[in-house]
Design a protein around this motif. Structure first.
Motif, PDB file in Angstrom:
ATOM      1  N   TYR A 136       0.812  73.481  34.609  1.00  0.00           N
ATOM      2  CA  TYR A 136       1.136  72.129  34.163  1.00  0.00           C
ATOM      3  C   TYR A 136       0.981  71.218  35.371  1.00  0.00           C
ATOM      4  O   TYR A 136       1.287  71.611  36.498  1.00  0.00           O
ATOM      5  CB  TYR A 136       2.578  72.057  33.651  1.00  0.00           C
ATOM      6  N   ASP A 149      -0.115  61.206  33.260  1.00  0.00           N
ATOM      7  CA  ASP A 149       0.242  61.965  32.063  1.00  0.00           C
ATOM      8  C   ASP A 149       0.360  63.435  32.427  1.00  0.00           C
ATOM      9  O   ASP A 149      -0.225  63.902  33.400  1.00  0.00           O
ATOM     10  CB  ASP A 149      -0.834  61.822  30.981  1.00  0.00           C
ATOM     11  N   TYR A 168       2.209  62.724  22.982  1.00  0.00           N
ATOM     12  CA  TYR A 168       3.451  62.001  22.742  1.00  0.00           C
ATOM     13  C   TYR A 168       4.415  62.943  22.027  1.00  0.00           C
ATOM     14  O   TYR A 168       3.968  63.749  21.215  1.00  0.00           O
ATOM     15  CB  TYR A 168       3.151  60.764  21.879  1.00  0.00           C
ATOM     16  N   LEU A 170       6.039  63.437  25.001  1.00  0.00           N
ATOM     17  CA  LEU A 170       6.135  63.739  26.432  1.00  0.00           C
ATOM     18  C   LEU A 170       5.409  62.688  27.265  1.00  0.00           C
ATOM     19  O   LEU A 170       5.899  62.266  28.302  1.00  0.00           O
ATOM     20  CB  LEU A 170       5.596  65.131  26.746  1.00  0.00           C
ATOM     21  N   ASN A 171       4.229  62.289  26.830  1.00  0.00           N
ATOM     22  CA  ASN A 171       3.461  61.273  27.546  1.00  0.00           C
ATOM     23  C   ASN A 171       3.602  59.934  26.840  1.00  0.00           C
ATOM     24  O   ASN A 171       3.620  59.873  25.609  1.00  0.00           O
ATOM     25  CB  ASN A 171       1.991  61.683  27.634  1.00  0.00           C
ATOM     26  N   GLU A 176       4.380  59.830  33.696  1.00  0.00           N
ATOM     27  CA  GLU A 176       5.170  61.057  33.633  1.00  0.00           C
ATOM     28  C   GLU A 176       4.740  61.907  34.814  1.00  0.00           C
ATOM     29  O   GLU A 176       3.597  62.339  34.901  1.00  0.00           O
ATOM     30  CB  GLU A 176       4.947  61.797  32.311  1.00  0.00           C
ATOM     31  N   ILE A 179       7.089  68.263  35.399  1.00  0.00           N
ATOM     32  CA  ILE A 179       7.693  68.998  34.294  1.00  0.00           C
ATOM     33  C   ILE A 179       8.127  70.372  34.795  1.00  0.00           C
ATOM     34  O   ILE A 179       7.536  70.914  35.736  1.00  0.00           O
ATOM     35  CB  ILE A 179       6.689  69.118  33.115  1.00  0.00           C
TER      36      ILE A 179
END
Length: 186
Positions: A136, A149, A168, A170-171, A176, A179
């Motif tokens: 990630y 993102d 979305y 999350l973004n 962002e 994580i």
């Protein structure tokens, strides 16, 4: 529970952050900036737990750290590969994700993750899942919603898959930055 500082010798009056603990909890890799024993503005350091006390942090040295910015370390579950972000020369963009491996008790010269992970934009905040195959990270260049993102890529055994935007919610149109994915299954 309230957050507490690690305290000395890991924390100082300077800037420390972006910590990654080894799976056994015996080592913490972190970013420290503007230290006298630094090679650039921000470098990656490691501290070892000795009983219940952390030993004085050690700079990973000029093989890993450069006169550029190195930050956001993430140690693999087996403790043999350290991923991090850097704007050092030799990258594909503004900031790239690099990795170094532990061989014969020493960290190797960092390698750029290359495409499809890195672009001519900024790729930062690497997080390798405990499965050792899922990465990630944040990017401002791969197609996204705005700013940085969150993306995911899997190592297929023949290289990394094209990064997938985590979407979305999350973004968002904002940035962002990072994580953490737990290993616990519900």
């Amino acid at each position: 529970t309230l957050a507490k500082t690690r305290g000395a010798p890991v924390n100082t009056e300077l800037n420390e952050g972006a910590a990654s603990f080894s799976p056994d909890g015996q080592y913490v890799f972190f970013t420290a900036c503007h230290r006298k024993d630094g090679y650039g503005d921000c470098d990656i350091f490691v501290s070892k737990l000795d009983g219940d006390k952390w030993l004085a942090p050690q700079n990973l040295g000029p093989i890993v750290n450069s006169p550029a910015w190195e930050s956001q370390p993430c140690i693999s579950n087996d403790g043999r590969t350290l991923y991090f972000a850097s704007n050092r020369p030799g990258g594909l963009g503004k900031q790239d994700i690099w990795y170094t491996t532990m061989e014969k008790g020493r960290w190797t010269a960092p390698k750029n993750m290359g495409q499809p992970i890195n672009t001519k934009g900024s790729e930062v905040s690497p997080f390798l899942h405990a499965d050792g195959r899922t990465l990630y990270f944040s990017s401002d260049f791969h197609p996204g919603f705005g700013g940085l993102d969150l993306f995911m890529s899997k190592n297929s055994g023949r290289g990394w898959t094209p990064p997938m935007n985590l979407g979305y919610p999350l973004n968002t149109a904002s940035s962002e930055g990072n994580i953490f994915i737990t290993t616990k299954v519900r």
